[in-house]
Design a protein around this motif. Structure first.
Motif, PDB file in Angstrom:
ATOM      1  N   ARG A   9       0.824  -1.208   0.000  1.00  0.00           N
ATOM      2  CA  ARG A   9       0.000   0.000   0.000  1.00  0.00           C
ATOM      3  C   ARG A   9       0.855   1.253   0.000  1.00  0.00           C
ATOM      4  O   ARG A   9       0.454   2.280  -0.505  1.00  0.00           O
ATOM      5  CB  ARG A   9      -0.918  -0.010   1.215  1.00  0.00           C
ATOM      6  CG  ARG A   9      -1.932  -1.138   1.145  1.00  0.00           C
ATOM      7  CD  ARG A   9      -2.846  -1.141   2.312  1.00  0.00           C
ATOM      8  NE  ARG A   9      -3.596   0.096   2.346  1.00  0.00           N
ATOM      9  CZ  ARG A   9      -4.193   0.561   3.427  1.00  0.00           C
ATOM     10  NH1 ARG A   9      -4.124  -0.104   4.546  1.00  0.00           N
ATOM     11  NH2 ARG A   9      -4.847   1.690   3.391  1.00  0.00           N
ATOM     12  N   PHE A  10       2.025   1.155   0.583  1.00  0.00           N
ATOM     13  CA  PHE A  10       2.922   2.298   0.666  1.00  0.00           C
ATOM     14  C   PHE A  10       4.317   1.862   0.244  1.00  0.00           C
ATOM     15  O   PHE A  10       4.769   0.802   0.645  1.00  0.00           O
ATOM     16  CB  PHE A  10       2.981   2.851   2.094  1.00  0.00           C
ATOM     17  CG  PHE A  10       1.631   3.140   2.671  1.00  0.00           C
ATOM     18  CD1 PHE A  10       0.930   4.272   2.285  1.00  0.00           C
ATOM     19  CD2 PHE A  10       1.053   2.277   3.575  1.00  0.00           C
ATOM     20  CE1 PHE A  10      -0.324   4.526   2.805  1.00  0.00           C
ATOM     21  CE2 PHE A  10      -0.198   2.532   4.108  1.00  0.00           C
ATOM     22  CZ  PHE A  10      -0.893   3.668   3.722  1.00  0.00           C
ATOM     23  N   VAL A  11       4.979   2.666  -0.568  1.00  0.00           N
ATOM     24  CA  VAL A  11       6.350   2.358  -0.957  1.00  0.00           C
ATOM     25  C   VAL A  11       7.287   2.686   0.197  1.00  0.00           C
ATOM     26  O   VAL A  11       8.257   1.986   0.442  1.00  0.00           O
ATOM     27  CB  VAL A  11       6.747   3.135  -2.226  1.00  0.00           C
ATOM     28  CG1 VAL A  11       8.200   2.901  -2.572  1.00  0.00           C
ATOM     29  CG2 VAL A  11       5.867   2.716  -3.391  1.00  0.00           C
ATOM     30  N   LYS A  12       6.988   3.744   0.915  1.00  0.00           N
ATOM     31  CA  LYS A  12       7.830   4.120   2.050  1.00  0.00           C
ATOM     32  C   LYS A  12       6.998   4.150   3.312  1.00  0.00           C
ATOM     33  O   LYS A  12       5.891   4.679   3.286  1.00  0.00           O
ATOM     34  CB  LYS A  12       8.453   5.494   1.808  1.00  0.00           C
ATOM     35  CG  LYS A  12       9.488   5.448   0.717  1.00  0.00           C
ATOM     36  CD  LYS A  12      10.251   6.733   0.701  1.00  0.00           C
ATOM     37  CE  LYS A  12      11.413   6.602  -0.260  1.00  0.00           C
ATOM     38  NZ  LYS A  12      12.466   7.479   0.063  1.00  0.00           N
ATOM     39  N   PRO A  13       7.473   3.623   4.396  1.00  0.00           N
ATOM     40  CA  PRO A  13       8.736   2.910   4.511  1.00  0.00           C
ATOM     41  C   PRO A  13       8.629   1.531   3.857  1.00  0.00           C
ATOM     42  O   PRO A  13       7.609   0.850   3.969  1.00  0.00           O
ATOM     43  CB  PRO A  13       8.964   2.793   6.013  1.00  0.00           C
ATOM     44  CG  PRO A  13       7.596   2.819   6.610  1.00  0.00           C
ATOM     45  CD  PRO A  13       6.775   3.686   5.686  1.00  0.00           C
ATOM     46  N   LEU A  14       9.663   1.136   3.168  1.00  0.00           N
ATOM     47  CA  LEU A  14       9.709  -0.135   2.461  1.00  0.00           C
ATOM     48  C   LEU A  14       9.861  -1.271   3.465  1.00  0.00           C
ATOM     49  O   LEU A  14      10.714  -1.223   4.347  1.00  0.00           O
ATOM     50  CB  LEU A  14      10.889  -0.126   1.485  1.00  0.00           C
ATOM     51  CG  LEU A  14      10.953  -1.261   0.481  1.00  0.00           C
ATOM     52  CD1 LEU A  14       9.745  -1.215  -0.451  1.00  0.00           C
ATOM     53  CD2 LEU A  14      12.224  -1.163  -0.333  1.00  0.00           C
ATOM     54  N   ASP A  15       9.027  -2.286   3.335  1.00  0.00           N
ATOM     55  CA  ASP A  15       9.054  -3.431   4.244  1.00  0.00           C
ATOM     56  C   ASP A  15      10.122  -4.424   3.772  1.00  0.00           C
ATOM     57  O   ASP A  15       9.846  -5.376   3.043  1.00  0.00           O
ATOM     58  CB  ASP A  15       7.675  -4.096   4.289  1.00  0.00           C
ATOM     59  CG  ASP A  15       7.539  -5.126   5.390  1.00  0.00           C
ATOM     60  OD1 ASP A  15       8.579  -5.580   5.924  1.00  0.00           O
ATOM     61  OD2 ASP A  15       6.398  -5.493   5.714  1.00  0.00           O
ATOM     62  N   VAL A  37       6.935   2.802 -14.353  1.00  0.00           N
ATOM     63  CA  VAL A  37       7.852   1.791 -13.851  1.00  0.00           C
ATOM     64  C   VAL A  37       9.095   2.429 -13.239  1.00  0.00           C
ATOM     65  O   VAL A  37       9.548   2.033 -12.160  1.00  0.00           O
ATOM     66  CB  VAL A  37       8.245   0.829 -15.002  1.00  0.00           C
ATOM     67  CG1 VAL A  37       9.384  -0.073 -14.596  1.00  0.00           C
ATOM     68  CG2 VAL A  37       7.041   0.007 -15.433  1.00  0.00           C
ATOM     69  N   MET A  38       9.660   3.430 -13.932  1.00  0.00           N
ATOM     70  CA  MET A  38      10.897   4.052 -13.481  1.00  0.00           C
ATOM     71  C   MET A  38      10.702   4.732 -12.114  1.00  0.00           C
ATOM     72  O   MET A  38       9.776   5.520 -11.931  1.00  0.00           O
ATOM     73  CB  MET A  38      11.386   5.077 -14.502  1.00  0.00           C
ATOM     74  CG  MET A  38      12.706   5.716 -14.146  1.00  0.00           C
ATOM     75  SD  MET A  38      13.224   6.891 -15.397  1.00  0.00           S
ATOM     76  CE  MET A  38      14.383   5.888 -16.272  1.00  0.00           C
ATOM     77  N   ALA A  39      11.550   4.376 -11.181  1.00  0.00           N
ATOM     78  CA  ALA A  39      11.555   4.938  -9.823  1.00  0.00           C
ATOM     79  C   ALA A  39      10.295   4.604  -9.044  1.00  0.00           C
ATOM     80  O   ALA A  39       9.891   5.341  -8.152  1.00  0.00           O
ATOM     81  CB  ALA A  39      11.789   6.444  -9.860  1.00  0.00           C
ATOM     82  N   GLY A  40       9.685   3.469  -9.341  1.00  0.00           N
ATOM     83  CA  GLY A  40       8.484   3.052  -8.634  1.00  0.00           C
ATOM     84  C   GLY A  40       8.767   2.001  -7.573  1.00  0.00           C
ATOM     85  O   GLY A  40       9.905   1.794  -7.146  1.00  0.00           O
ATOM     86  N   ALA A  41       7.723   1.301  -7.168  1.00  0.00           N
ATOM     87  CA  ALA A  41       7.837   0.282  -6.120  1.00  0.00           C
ATOM     88  C   ALA A  41       8.739  -0.870  -6.546  1.00  0.00           C
ATOM     89  O   ALA A  41       9.513  -1.391  -5.738  1.00  0.00           O
ATOM     90  CB  ALA A  41       6.455  -0.243  -5.744  1.00  0.00           C
ATOM     91  N   GLY A  42       8.656  -1.273  -7.814  1.00  0.00           N
ATOM     92  CA  GLY A  42       9.503  -2.361  -8.298  1.00  0.00           C
ATOM     93  C   GLY A  42      10.971  -2.005  -8.220  1.00  0.00           C
ATOM     94  O   GLY A  42      11.804  -2.815  -7.804  1.00  0.00           O
ATOM     95  N   SER A  43      11.291  -0.780  -8.615  1.00  0.00           N
ATOM     96  CA  SER A  43      12.677  -0.314  -8.522  1.00  0.00           C
ATOM     97  C   SER A  43      13.146  -0.291  -7.076  1.00  0.00           C
ATOM     98  O   SER A  43      14.285  -0.659  -6.779  1.00  0.00           O
ATOM     99  CB  SER A  43      12.808   1.090  -9.129  1.00  0.00           C
ATOM    100  OG  SER A  43      12.475   1.075 -10.485  1.00  0.00           O
ATOM    101  N   ALA A  44      12.264   0.120  -6.173  1.00  0.00           N
ATOM    102  CA  ALA A  44      12.617   0.148  -4.751  1.00  0.00           C
ATOM    103  C   ALA A  44      12.869  -1.265  -4.228  1.00  0.00           C
ATOM    104  O   ALA A  44      13.793  -1.486  -3.434  1.00  0.00           O
ATOM    105  CB  ALA A  44      11.509   0.823  -3.945  1.00  0.00           C
TER     106      ALA A  44
END
Length: 76
Positions: A9-15, A37-44
């Motif tokens: 649900r949230f990219v930050k804080p990343l679990d 896609v660029m700089a999204g959740a997948g990249s994180a």
């Protein structure tokens, strides 16, 4: 298909603990973006995996490519 769905649900804080658990239990990781896609959740997720020393997992990121999208005429 043996799959697990995680709701980020949230990219930050990343679990990072959840990412580590999912990577340990699966051969492939697929992330689905609701935006670019660029700089999204997948990249994180990939960045976190690299920081944890996880290099040999296949990751597929599904989302909108980082490019201009042709729009229609607003007068129509």
């Amino acid at each position: 298909i043996d799959a697990t769905v995680c709701d980020m649900r949230f990219v930050k804080p990343l679990d990072r603990k959840l990412i580590s658990e999912m990577v340990a239990g699966h051969d492939y990781i697929v992330t689905v973006e609701e935006n670019a896609v660029m700089a999204g959740a997948g990249s994180a997720c990939i960045e976190a995996m690299l920081e944890m020393g996880i290099y040999k997992k296949q990751v597929v990121i599904i989302g909108i490519p980082d490019q201009f999208v042709e729009h229609g005429d607003p007068k129509v």
